[in-house]
Design a protein around this motif. Structure first.
Motif, PDB file in Angstrom:
ATOM      1  N   ALA A 146       0.801  -0.933  -0.173  1.00 44.82           N
ATOM      2  CA  ALA A 146      -0.116   0.084  -0.181  1.00 44.82           C
ATOM      3  C   ALA A 146       0.916   1.448  -0.221  1.00 44.82           C
ATOM      4  N   ALA A 147       1.062   2.180  -1.222  1.00 43.96           N
ATOM      5  CA  ALA A 147       1.686   3.033  -0.902  1.00 43.96           C
ATOM      6  C   ALA A 147       1.555   3.778   0.484  1.00 43.96           C
ATOM      7  N   LYS A 148       1.254   4.120   1.144  1.00 44.59           N
ATOM      8  CA  LYS A 148       0.961   5.362   1.987  1.00 44.59           C
ATOM      9  C   LYS A 148       1.966   4.206   3.641  1.00 44.59           C
ATOM     10  N   ASP A 149       1.801   2.896   3.023  1.00 49.30           N
ATOM     11  CA  ASP A 149       2.429   1.997   4.172  1.00 49.30           C
ATOM     12  C   ASP A 149       4.274   1.543   3.570  1.00 49.30           C
ATOM     13  N   PRO A 150       4.938   2.507   4.765  1.00 49.76           N
ATOM     14  CA  PRO A 150       6.416   1.754   4.125  1.00 49.76           C
ATOM     15  C   PRO A 150       6.694   0.712   4.845  1.00 49.76           C
ATOM     16  N   LYS A 151       6.640  -0.257   6.000  1.00 51.43           N
ATOM     17  CA  LYS A 151       6.337  -0.654   6.944  1.00 51.43           C
ATOM     18  C   LYS A 151       6.664  -2.124   5.842  1.00 51.43           C
ATOM     19  N   VAL A 152       5.321  -2.218   5.289  1.00 49.94           N
ATOM     20  CA  VAL A 152       4.618  -3.665   4.580  1.00 49.94           C
ATOM     21  C   VAL A 152       5.025  -3.660   2.708  1.00 49.94           C
ATOM     22  N   LEU A 153       5.899  -4.481   2.312  1.00 47.39           N
ATOM     23  CA  LEU A 153       6.009  -4.127   0.983  1.00 47.39           C
ATOM     24  C   LEU A 153       5.922  -5.295   0.358  1.00 47.39           C
ATOM     25  N   TRP A 154       5.724  -5.374  -0.873  1.00 45.02           N
ATOM     26  CA  TRP A 154       5.057  -5.682  -1.920  1.00 45.02           C
ATOM     27  C   TRP A 154       6.026  -7.441  -2.103  1.00 45.02           C
ATOM     28  N   ASP A 155       5.115  -8.460  -2.661  1.00 45.32           N
ATOM     29  CA  ASP A 155       6.155  -9.717  -2.787  1.00 45.32           C
ATOM     30  C   ASP A 155       6.169  -9.829  -3.647  1.00 45.32           C
ATOM     31  N   PHE A 156       6.869  -9.641  -5.102  1.00 43.24           N
ATOM     32  CA  PHE A 156       7.240  -9.478  -6.361  1.00 43.24           C
ATOM     33  C   PHE A 156       6.953 -10.778  -6.815  1.00 43.24           C
ATOM     34  N   SER A 157       6.879 -11.842  -5.956  1.00 39.11           N
ATOM     35  CA  SER A 157       7.256 -13.192  -6.239  1.00 39.11           C
ATOM     36  C   SER A 157       6.000 -13.502  -6.846  1.00 39.11           C
ATOM     37  N   LYS A 158       4.436 -13.021  -6.437  1.00 45.92           N
ATOM     38  CA  LYS A 158       3.011 -13.024  -6.125  1.00 45.92           C
ATOM     39  C   LYS A 158       2.855 -12.649  -7.155  1.00 45.92           C
ATOM     40  N   TYR A 159       3.868 -12.091  -8.300  1.00 43.70           N
ATOM     41  CA  TYR A 159       3.095 -11.253  -9.838  1.00 43.70           C
ATOM     42  C   TYR A 159       4.398 -10.674 -10.489  1.00 43.70           C
ATOM     43  N   THR A 160       3.742 -12.038 -11.804  1.00 41.75           N
ATOM     44  CA  THR A 160       5.529 -11.368 -12.463  1.00 41.75           C
ATOM     45  C   THR A 160       4.816 -11.339 -13.954  1.00 41.75           C
ATOM     46  N   PRO A 161       4.706  -9.934 -14.527  1.00 40.63           N
ATOM     47  CA  PRO A 161       4.235  -9.288 -15.955  1.00 40.63           C
ATOM     48  C   PRO A 161       5.446  -9.499 -16.660  1.00 40.63           C
ATOM     49  N   GLU A 162       4.573  -9.665 -17.963  1.00 42.71           N
ATOM     50  CA  GLU A 162       5.385 -10.168 -19.204  1.00 42.71           C
ATOM     51  C   GLU A 162       5.831  -8.823 -19.683  1.00 42.71           C
ATOM     52  N   VAL A 163       5.022  -8.092 -19.127  1.00 46.31           N
ATOM     53  CA  VAL A 163       5.472  -6.407 -20.139  1.00 46.31           C
ATOM     54  C   VAL A 163       4.659  -5.198 -18.824  1.00 46.31           C
ATOM     55  N   VAL A 164       5.962  -4.234 -18.832  1.00 46.78           N
ATOM     56  CA  VAL A 164       5.942  -3.579 -17.938  1.00 46.78           C
ATOM     57  C   VAL A 164       5.747  -1.892 -18.569  1.00 46.78           C
TER      58      VAL A 164
END
Length: 357
Positions: A217-235
């Motif tokens: 969540a953008a406003k919460d610096p304590k909880v980072l996104w787990d990039f392994s949960k979602y892998t895009p083909e195109v960014v």
């Protein structure tokens, strides 16, 4: 005659029972619910913060309700049934049930709750669906995409039909942004990490995209996104418009805070962009990355910003990173609905050609 009456009654009974569905309560934790975007799971609800995050189900039935709550009361949620917008709702700060759709033809349907407002306008809590029917397996998307953007990607002022370019919650609509239009055309699941006013080197506020790109969540610096949960083909990265307005705005408080009294050099700008794209590449080693810009005045004739991006990309020496610049629309304010569609058409064509989708 008696047999005819009995037969008619039997047919009528069959017709009534075949079109009548019992109510089914679906918890937010049900595995047949598909969440699009970075969505947090709390003890009793799913938490949608980012613009363009959504809740999607397939069901067989005739109608649906949802239990929701909003922390501000300013979020607007687009209700989409069978890929058509049917209504928009504005949940209150009190937890309550909302009718989404009713009277549908009996049979299978797709239902989506789409958060069209930005994360600083509200946080949506989704608790459950109550459907007149039964839940089906979730939708399957052909592709995966991710967008990093600013107000253009958020759909800023799209609903301002008076042309005043207002960006308050009533006028923002990410459902009509080029990002959503592109993803839907390509049948792509997607995340949108976007905020009006944000930049890479400077924003209209005290943080930049490199500060928040990796948060749940953008406003919460304590909880980072787990990039392994979602892998895009195109960014797709469409940033630098706000930088272009602020890097020489000597009187703005954010200019003073970041640069003091001296404007950043082209080298600093290029290096900052290069570093950010390197962060994205580190998370997604196999994705194709499109470094985009436009369609506002950062791409007008003579603007240095496309050149900065081209130099940054050249330095990365990565054959999986491309540039794509939307032509300057040469009209006041942010892109309107038609201009967003023009952007989408361009991006769709570019992706289809490069990716051979």
């Amino acid at each position: 005659m008696k047999k005819l009456i009995i037969k008619s009654l039997a047919l009528l009974l069959f017709a009534c029972t075949s079109n009548t569905y019992s109510q089914t309560l679906i918890s937010y934790k049900d595995p047949n619910i598909h969440y699009m975007g970075r969505v947090g799971m709390k003890d009793d609800a799913a938490e949608l913060t980012w613009s363009a995050s959504s809740v999607v189900i397939n069901f067989s039935g005739t109608g649906a309700k949802a239990t929701l709550k909003d922390d501000s009361g300013f979020d607007l949620i687009t209700v989409v049934v069978d890929d058509k917008v049917v209504t928009a709702i504005q949940p209150t700060v009190d937890k309550k049930e909302y009718a989404l759709v009713s009277g549908l033809p009996a049979g299978p349907h797709k239902l989506e709750l789409f958060k069209r407002t930005e994360y600083d306008m509200g946080k949506l809590f989704f608790y459950s669906f109550d459907i007149a029917g039964k839940l089906l397996p979730p939708p399957v998307y052909k592709h995966r995409m991710e967008f990093y953007g600013n107000s253009i990607t958020c759909g800023y002022a799209i609903e301002d039909k008076e042309g005043k370019d207002r960006g308050t919650y009533q006028f923002v609509n990410a459902y009509k942004s080029y990002a959503n239009l592109t993803a839907r055309h390509l049948n792509a699941d997607y995340n949108s990490i976007s905020k009006s006013g944000i930049g890479i080197t400077i924003s209209w506020f005290n943080y930049v995209m490199p500060d928040i790109y990796n948060r749940l969540a953008a406003k919460d610096p304590k909880v980072l996104w787990d990039f392994s949960k979602y892998t895009p083909e195109v960014v797709v990265v469409n940033l630098f418009q706000n930088d272009s307005w602020l890097v020489k705005n000597f009187e703005h408080e954010q200019f003073k805070a970041r640069f003091g009294t001296t404007a950043p050099t082209p080298e600093f700008i290029i290096k900052s962009y290069q570093n950010f794209i390197s962060k994205i590449r580190a998370e997604y080693p196999k994705a194709k990355i499109i470094c985009a810009l436009g369609s506002m005045d950062a791409t007008k004739d003579g603007a240095p910003w496309p050149g900065y991006i081209e130099k940054a990309v050249a330095r990365l020496k990565d054959k999986g990173i491309y540039t794509h610049f939307f032509p300057y629309k040469n009209t006041p304010g942010h892109p309107n609905e038609k201009e967003q569609q023009v952007m989408a058409n361009e991006l769709i064509g570019f992706i289809e050609k490069k990716m051979k989708w």
